[in-house]
Design an enzyme around this catalytic site. Structure first.
Site, PDB file in Angstrom:
ATOM      1  N   GLY A  32     -56.744  46.789  13.223  1.00 41.14           N
ATOM      2  CA  GLY A  32     -55.481  47.527  13.281  1.00 41.14           C
ATOM      3  C   GLY A  32     -55.429  48.719  14.226  1.00 41.14           C
ATOM      4  O   GLY A  32     -54.463  49.470  14.187  1.00 41.14           O
TER       5      GLY A  32
ATOM      6  N   TRP B  99     -54.933  48.930  17.538  1.00 39.45           N
ATOM      7  CA  TRP B  99     -53.785  48.893  18.462  1.00 39.45           C
ATOM      8  C   TRP B  99     -52.486  49.185  17.711  1.00 39.45           C
ATOM      9  O   TRP B  99     -51.606  49.883  18.217  1.00 39.45           O
ATOM     10  CB  TRP B  99     -53.694  47.528  19.160  1.00 39.45           C
ATOM     11  CG  TRP B  99     -54.652  47.354  20.297  1.00 39.45           C
ATOM     12  CD1 TRP B  99     -55.873  47.959  20.444  1.00 39.45           C
ATOM     13  CD2 TRP B  99     -54.481  46.519  21.452  1.00 39.45           C
ATOM     14  NE1 TRP B  99     -56.454  47.547  21.615  1.00 39.45           N
ATOM     15  CE2 TRP B  99     -55.639  46.663  22.252  1.00 39.45           C
ATOM     16  CE3 TRP B  99     -53.471  45.651  21.871  1.00 39.45           C
ATOM     17  CZ2 TRP B  99     -55.797  45.982  23.459  1.00 39.45           C
ATOM     18  CZ3 TRP B  99     -53.627  44.961  23.082  1.00 39.45           C
ATOM     19  CH2 TRP B  99     -54.779  45.135  23.867  1.00 39.45           C
TER      20      TRP B  99
ATOM     21  N   ASP C 118     -52.309  38.895  12.197  1.00 35.98           N
ATOM     22  CA  ASP C 118     -53.704  38.447  12.348  1.00 35.98           C
ATOM     23  C   ASP C 118     -53.984  37.361  11.332  1.00 35.98           C
ATOM     24  O   ASP C 118     -53.346  37.295  10.284  1.00 35.98           O
ATOM     25  CB  ASP C 118     -54.700  39.602  12.170  1.00 35.98           C
ATOM     26  CG  ASP C 118     -56.019  39.331  12.903  1.00 35.98           C
ATOM     27  OD1 ASP C 118     -56.234  39.916  13.985  1.00 35.98           O
ATOM     28  OD2 ASP C 118     -56.821  38.513  12.404  1.00 35.98           O
TER      29      ASP C 118
ATOM     30  N   ASP D  74     -52.157  32.202  10.946  1.00 32.51           N
ATOM     31  CA  ASP D  74     -52.766  31.657  12.167  1.00 32.51           C
ATOM     32  C   ASP D  74     -51.682  31.507  13.229  1.00 32.51           C
ATOM     33  O   ASP D  74     -50.704  30.781  13.024  1.00 32.51           O
ATOM     34  CB  ASP D  74     -53.385  30.298  11.809  1.00 32.51           C
ATOM     35  CG  ASP D  74     -54.088  29.648  12.988  1.00 32.51           C
ATOM     36  OD1 ASP D  74     -53.917  30.104  14.141  1.00 32.51           O
ATOM     37  OD2 ASP D  74     -54.813  28.664  12.741  1.00 32.51           O
TER      38      ASP D  74
ATOM     39  N   ASP E 238     -54.385  41.167  21.759  1.00 30.36           N
ATOM     40  CA  ASP E 238     -55.833  41.377  21.903  1.00 30.36           C
ATOM     41  C   ASP E 238     -56.551  40.210  21.210  1.00 30.36           C
ATOM     42  O   ASP E 238     -57.725  40.311  20.879  1.00 30.36           O
ATOM     43  CB  ASP E 238     -56.193  42.723  21.245  1.00 30.36           C
ATOM     44  CG  ASP E 238     -57.544  43.271  21.693  1.00 30.36           C
ATOM     45  OD1 ASP E 238     -58.015  42.878  22.779  1.00 30.36           O
ATOM     46  OD2 ASP E 238     -58.117  44.103  20.968  1.00 30.36           O
TER      47      ASP E 238
ATOM     48  N   LYS F 164     -54.952  40.100  26.578  1.00 33.07           N
ATOM     49  CA  LYS F 164     -56.386  39.989  26.903  1.00 33.07           C
ATOM     50  C   LYS F 164     -56.680  38.570  27.368  1.00 33.07           C
ATOM     51  O   LYS F 164     -56.254  37.593  26.739  1.00 33.07           O
ATOM     52  CB  LYS F 164     -57.215  40.295  25.658  1.00 33.07           C
ATOM     53  CG  LYS F 164     -58.678  39.927  25.828  1.00 33.07           C
ATOM     54  CD  LYS F 164     -59.595  40.730  24.976  1.00 33.07           C
ATOM     55  CE  LYS F 164     -59.652  40.313  23.542  1.00 33.07           C
ATOM     56  NZ  LYS F 164     -60.482  41.251  22.774  1.00 33.07           N
TER      57      LYS F 164
END
Ligand SMILES: C[S@@+](CC[C@H](N)C(=O)[O-])C[C@H]1O[C@@H](n2cnc3c(N)ncnc32)[C@H](O)[C@@H]1O
Length: 204
Positions: free
Chosen positions: A58, A60, A78, A94, A119, A159
């Site tokens: 957590g 970010w 997440d 997911d 990320d 990312k």
């Protein structure tokens, strides 16, 4: 304890960003990557709507919620559970499951998104080609999702990992945004193949 987990622990103990996150009460050293990119590129502002993909634990989301303030909204997703963060809507699911994406869309309920930050990193199998393919699949899904929710002119920070498919992905993204830049913040370990692509000014 195995040799690899022992050396991971030693690396954590020596890492200045791990120490800083602990002192400043942030949940992860990853926060300093977003902080550096934000300082350089001025991404986050009051009142923005932000979606944080692959958000646990957590860091970010903590940073983003501080920046967007009470007039903004941060929606965090997440696959792992995440402790609540004030001002952040946390979803567990997911991202490769269409039902999870639908839950994200339900929370947004048509509100245009200013910024998608991702990320996400797949669980590593250690088999490089497999890990790269999984990472590129998540990147493709992130782009597809972003195209559906970003306002015209919105931004995407994602990312990526150097390897098969990354260059083609960058070229594809560049066709849909006004400009793209690559960032490798100081907190991103030199030996890691990760880097961040910032795509600004979504063109619908
Ligand atoms: C590097 S961590 C993110 C760190 C985070 N930015 C922070 O500041 O704390 C990557 C995250 O991606 C998540 N992830 C990987 N695959 C996922 C998936 N299919 N759906 C949702 N999250 C996923 C992992 O559970 C992990 O928490």
């Amino acid at each position: 304890m195995s040799r690899s987990s022992n050396s991971w622990l030693q690396q954590q103990r020596r890492d200045p960003y791990v120490k800083l996150a602990h002192i400043q009460d942030y949940r992860s050293r990853a926060i300093y990557k977003l902080m550096e990119i934000d300082r350089q590129d001025r991404l986050l502002r009051k009142g923005q709507t932000v979606v944080d993909l692959g958000a646990a634990p957590g860091g970010w989301s903590q940073y983003a919620s501080e920046k967007v303030g009470e007039s903004g909204l941060v929606v965090a997703l997440d696959i792992l559970p995440m402790d609540p963060i004030p001002g952040v809507v946390c979803l567990q699911g997911d991202f490769t499951d269409p039902a999870t994406v639908q839950r994200l869309l339900d929370v947004l309920s048509g509100r245009p998104v200013d910024l998608v930050i991702s990320d996400i990193a797949p669980n590593l199998s250690g088999i490089r080609t497999t890990d790269q393919a999984r990472s590129m699949l998540l990147a493709e899904l992130t782009f597809e999702f972003s195209r559906g929710v970003l306002r015209p002119g919105g931004d995407l920070l994602i990312k990526l990992f150097q390897g098969e498919g990354a260059d083609a992905y960058r070229k594809e993204i560049a066709r849909h945004f006004t400009r793209t830049v690559i960032r490798k913040p100081d907190a991103s370990r030199d030996k890691s193949r990760e880097f961040y692509m910032l795509a600004r000014g979504y063109v619908v």
